[in-house]
Design a protein around this motif. Structure first.
Motif, PDB file in Angstrom:
ATOM      1  N   ARG A  47      30.712  36.303  20.562  1.00 13.45           N
ATOM      2  CA  ARG A  47      31.063  37.722  20.497  1.00 13.45           C
ATOM      3  C   ARG A  47      32.391  37.963  19.795  1.00 13.45           C
ATOM      4  O   ARG A  47      32.704  39.095  19.431  1.00 13.45           O
ATOM      5  N   ARG A 138      40.734  47.788  25.793  1.00  8.22           N
ATOM      6  CA  ARG A 138      39.924  47.430  26.962  1.00  8.22           C
ATOM      7  C   ARG A 138      38.966  48.570  27.333  1.00  8.22           C
ATOM      8  O   ARG A 138      37.780  48.358  27.593  1.00  8.22           O
ATOM      9  N   ASN A 139      39.485  49.788  27.338  1.00  5.83           N
ATOM     10  CA  ASN A 139      38.659  50.932  27.702  1.00  5.83           C
ATOM     11  C   ASN A 139      37.584  51.201  26.647  1.00  5.83           C
ATOM     12  O   ASN A 139      36.459  51.571  26.977  1.00  5.83           O
ATOM     13  N   ALA A 141      36.123  48.959  24.836  1.00  2.79           N
ATOM     14  CA  ALA A 141      35.067  47.964  25.068  1.00  2.79           C
ATOM     15  C   ALA A 141      34.232  48.342  26.291  1.00  2.79           C
ATOM     16  O   ALA A 141      33.001  48.264  26.263  1.00  2.79           O
ATOM     17  N   ALA A 142      34.897  48.769  27.357  1.00  2.00           N
ATOM     18  CA  ALA A 142      34.177  49.079  28.598  1.00  2.00           C
ATOM     19  C   ALA A 142      33.192  50.230  28.397  1.00  2.00           C
ATOM     20  O   ALA A 142      32.128  50.251  29.022  1.00  2.00           O
ATOM     21  N   PHE A 143      33.534  51.179  27.539  1.00  6.76           N
ATOM     22  CA  PHE A 143      32.645  52.325  27.340  1.00  6.76           C
ATOM     23  C   PHE A 143      31.864  52.232  26.030  1.00  6.76           C
ATOM     24  O   PHE A 143      31.340  53.224  25.536  1.00  6.76           O
ATOM     25  N   GLY A 144      31.799  51.020  25.474  1.00  3.56           N
ATOM     26  CA  GLY A 144      30.911  50.777  24.349  1.00  3.56           C
ATOM     27  C   GLY A 144      31.278  51.521  23.072  1.00  3.56           C
ATOM     28  O   GLY A 144      30.388  51.881  22.291  1.00  3.56           O
ATOM     29  N   SER A 166      44.388  43.765  27.103  1.00  2.00           N
ATOM     30  CA  SER A 166      43.036  44.242  26.759  1.00  2.00           C
ATOM     31  C   SER A 166      41.959  43.428  27.475  1.00  2.00           C
ATOM     32  O   SER A 166      40.771  43.739  27.332  1.00  2.00           O
ATOM     33  N   ALA A 167      42.344  42.405  28.246  1.00  2.00           N
ATOM     34  CA  ALA A 167      41.384  41.489  28.883  1.00  2.00           C
ATOM     35  C   ALA A 167      40.475  40.859  27.828  1.00  2.00           C
ATOM     36  O   ALA A 167      39.311  40.560  28.099  1.00  2.00           O
ATOM     37  N   GLY A 168      41.012  40.684  26.622  1.00  4.76           N
ATOM     38  CA  GLY A 168      40.256  40.042  25.546  1.00  4.76           C
ATOM     39  C   GLY A 168      39.459  41.011  24.686  1.00  4.76           C
ATOM     40  O   GLY A 168      38.869  40.618  23.681  1.00  4.76           O
ATOM     41  N   ALA A 169      39.434  42.284  25.059  1.00  5.77           N
ATOM     42  CA  ALA A 169      38.657  43.265  24.288  1.00  5.77           C
ATOM     43  C   ALA A 169      39.119  43.338  22.833  1.00  5.77           C
ATOM     44  O   ALA A 169      38.323  43.626  21.935  1.00  5.77           O
ATOM     45  N   ALA A 251      46.462  55.589  27.848  1.00  5.54           N
ATOM     46  CA  ALA A 251      45.240  54.777  27.912  1.00  5.54           C
ATOM     47  C   ALA A 251      44.345  55.266  29.051  1.00  5.54           C
ATOM     48  O   ALA A 251      43.116  55.302  28.916  1.00  5.54           O
ATOM     49  N   THR A 252      44.952  55.675  30.163  1.00  5.68           N
ATOM     50  CA  THR A 252      44.184  56.188  31.301  1.00  5.68           C
ATOM     51  C   THR A 252      43.495  57.503  30.936  1.00  5.68           C
ATOM     52  O   THR A 252      42.310  57.696  31.224  1.00  5.68           O
ATOM     53  N   ALA A 255      40.626  56.751  28.824  1.00  6.29           N
ATOM     54  CA  ALA A 255      39.487  56.196  29.565  1.00  6.29           C
ATOM     55  C   ALA A 255      38.658  57.308  30.202  1.00  6.29           C
ATOM     56  O   ALA A 255      37.425  57.253  30.196  1.00  6.29           O
TER      57      ALA A 255
ATOM     58  N   MET B 241      29.219  50.961  32.654  1.00  6.79           N
ATOM     59  CA  MET B 241      29.981  50.447  31.515  1.00  6.79           C
ATOM     60  C   MET B 241      29.064  49.772  30.515  1.00  6.79           C
ATOM     61  O   MET B 241      27.874  49.597  30.758  1.00  6.79           O
ATOM     62  N   ALA B 242      29.651  49.397  29.372  1.00  7.59           N
ATOM     63  CA  ALA B 242      28.870  48.747  28.322  1.00  7.59           C
ATOM     64  C   ALA B 242      28.400  47.378  28.787  1.00  7.59           C
ATOM     65  O   ALA B 242      29.098  46.696  29.530  1.00  7.59           O
ATOM     66  N   PHE B 245      30.785  43.846  28.947  1.00  5.92           N
ATOM     67  CA  PHE B 245      32.233  44.014  29.127  1.00  5.92           C
ATOM     68  C   PHE B 245      32.484  45.034  30.222  1.00  5.92           C
ATOM     69  O   PHE B 245      33.036  46.101  29.982  1.00  5.92           O
ATOM     70  N   SER B 247      34.541  45.725  32.510  1.00  3.96           N
ATOM     71  CA  SER B 247      35.878  45.400  32.995  1.00  3.96           C
ATOM     72  C   SER B 247      36.824  46.540  32.717  1.00  3.96           C
ATOM     73  O   SER B 247      37.213  46.771  31.581  1.00  3.96           O
ATOM     74  N   LEU B 248      37.152  47.284  33.753  1.00  4.55           N
ATOM     75  CA  LEU B 248      38.192  48.301  33.651  1.00  4.55           C
ATOM     76  C   LEU B 248      39.346  47.881  34.549  1.00  4.55           C
ATOM     77  O   LEU B 248      39.130  47.280  35.600  1.00  4.55           O
ATOM     78  N   THR B 252      42.845  52.366  36.231  1.00  2.00           N
ATOM     79  CA  THR B 252      42.085  53.192  35.292  1.00  2.00           C
ATOM     80  C   THR B 252      40.760  53.641  35.908  1.00  2.00           C
ATOM     81  O   THR B 252      40.384  54.814  35.819  1.00  2.00           O
ATOM     82  N   ALA B 255      41.442  56.296  38.291  1.00  2.42           N
ATOM     83  CA  ALA B 255      41.740  57.589  37.658  1.00  2.42           C
ATOM     84  C   ALA B 255      40.455  58.328  37.301  1.00  2.42           C
ATOM     85  O   ALA B 255      40.355  59.546  37.483  1.00  2.42           O
ATOM     86  N   ILE B 256      39.466  57.589  36.807  1.00  6.87           N
ATOM     87  CA  ILE B 256      38.189  58.220  36.450  1.00  6.87           C
ATOM     88  C   ILE B 256      37.540  58.805  37.704  1.00  6.87           C
ATOM     89  O   ILE B 256      37.016  59.919  37.684  1.00  6.87           O
TER      90      ILE B 256
END
Lengths: 273, 273
Positions: A47, A138-139, A141-144, A166-169, A251-252, A255, B241-242, B245, B247-248, B252, B255-256
């Motif tokens: 990936r 990171r966000n 990636a999490a939301f595609g 970014s936890a690697g994102a 960033a929050t 998200a 999430m996607a 990944f 991972s949030l 964050t 907050a959502i």
């Protein structure tokens, strides 16, 4: 993949790891540093958008990572934490480092799916804090999100700390750097995206938005925010907050907006856990 | 309020500022440190839950803060940044510090509005990262939560870095520390709150939730999350999430969820900008 023990901190094979903090600041001419197991596993996976040039592990970390590193086309060096710390110039506690290669950088056009496909793109304007840029990646990636676009002032997602936050994102979410004179509304029009700017002074509330099928969500800095001239030319959204403390981290806030936009735009989301 | 110049780093009036980083770790017996203009203004305001014991400023910072500090019942000391750094033990760049007094700590019952008033309460379980606790406090303030409840393992919102990351919210948002053996479902029942736990393995999606009028939103650590025994006894929510990944960051994700819950529970929200 057979790892190679390297005992001498002055060994030239370890040179890319030398004076790590100082070189964080001046850049690495096409290279970047990855630290920690989670991010190394992503770098070594199919990936990752980037290739590893080398990996540097404390010997005791090799057994737990050998399977993940089996397929990479890069040498794995083993050195004790004391030697690692001597090379990098500060204490290396986790004993997991790698050098990645940036490779050629794609343009925004190459990353954004063309119409009529749905698209969700995040734009960052003037974000000079590495934690915030890492959090935004990171966000995304999490939301595609399909891609993240960075203006010239926004800091580098491949900065060491940004990758970690970014936890690697940052290694898997496509991003592109825009030319210094890029006009966001013109760019959005060219890419066929509806430009939405998030701002405490936004004209509409996020919740009232009917999420567009193809969106470019623009985030600015927490303090000054987006330039007034730009704000006047785009559709602006705000997140309603409590009186007297209308302060969310950028960033929050991003998200919360990505979560809303991802309902319609972007790829299908996993509902299973 | 007339500030007092203090030239000698060994002056006993500056003792509460000494060895700042070391004492961050061991605690300060009822005191805490505030740094930076934004947080000092909040500490000095009528909105602060805490009283300042003293303020320590670089002389050039006094004119910009004099009006904000006019009403506080605490001495203001002026010392050059070199003297400030000598006292604290590390470079003080901004030249704005204060010591706050914790005072008596209220219990959860005193902070949560009784039924039938609407209520929005955030619960933190096992959050041992100061950035995350600070971020959670900031988000709780932004979405008008009535209180934040902390289990025994969660770190201190008045830790120096947590206050900074909270953008000062730790000084104005009511929080209470729970006894080590507190059972969250029993506590929620006693307070008349519906307990909702956010988890990647949640049974319902957040978006499908009809926000309860009185909610206690529980967040656990990013890694292990909430204990399985607890998860089985509460209503659990997940944020879709996607794939690949999911991972949030915990603050964050919180907050959502707070943004969603604040639509109905909690105080009226400012819609103006």
């Amino acid at each position: 993949m057979i790892p190679v023990a390297v005992e001498d901190p002055a060994d030239p094979r370890l040179a890319p790891y030398a004076a790590m903090r100082e070189r964080d600041l001046v850049g690495r001419a096409g290279r970047f540093i990855v630290e920690g197991e989670v991010t190394l596993r992503l770098l070594a996976s199919a990936r990752s958008r980037f290739r590893a040039e080398s990996v540097l592990l404390a010997p005791e970390r090799w057994p737990g990572l050998a399977a993940d590193l089996a397929g990479i086309d890069a040498p794995v060096y083993l050195a004790g934490k004391a030697a690692m710390s001597a090379v990098t110039g500060f204490p290396i506690h986790r004993g997991v480092l790698a050098v990645g290669l940036r490779g050629p950088e794609p343009g925004a056009e190459a990353l954004v799916p063309p119409p009529p496909a749905p698209a969700l793109v995040l734009g960052l304007a003037g974000l000079t804090n590495h934690d915030n840029v890492g959090g935004c990646l990171r966000n995304a990636a999490a939301f595609g999100a399909d891609a993240v676009l960075l203006d010239a002032a926004t800091c580098d997602p491949l900065y060491r700390k940004a990758i970690r936050v970014s936890a690697g994102a940052a290694l898997i979410t496509p991003f592109a750097r825009l030319a210094p004179d890029t006009d966001w509304p013109a760019l959005a029009a060219r890419l066929g995206l509806e430009l939405l700017a998030l701002s405490p002074a936004g004209a509409e509330t996020l919740d009232a938005l009917d999420p567009p099928r193809r969106a470019l969500l623009l985030l600015g800095t927490e303090g000054p925010g987006l330039a007034p001239g730009l704000m006047a030319r785009v559709r602006t959204l705000r997140i309603p907050m409590a009186p007297g403390f209308d302060s969310l981290n950028v960033a929050t806030a991003g998200a919360i907006a990505l979560h809303r936009l991802a309902r319609r735009a972007g790829p299908v989301h996993a509902e299973a856990c």
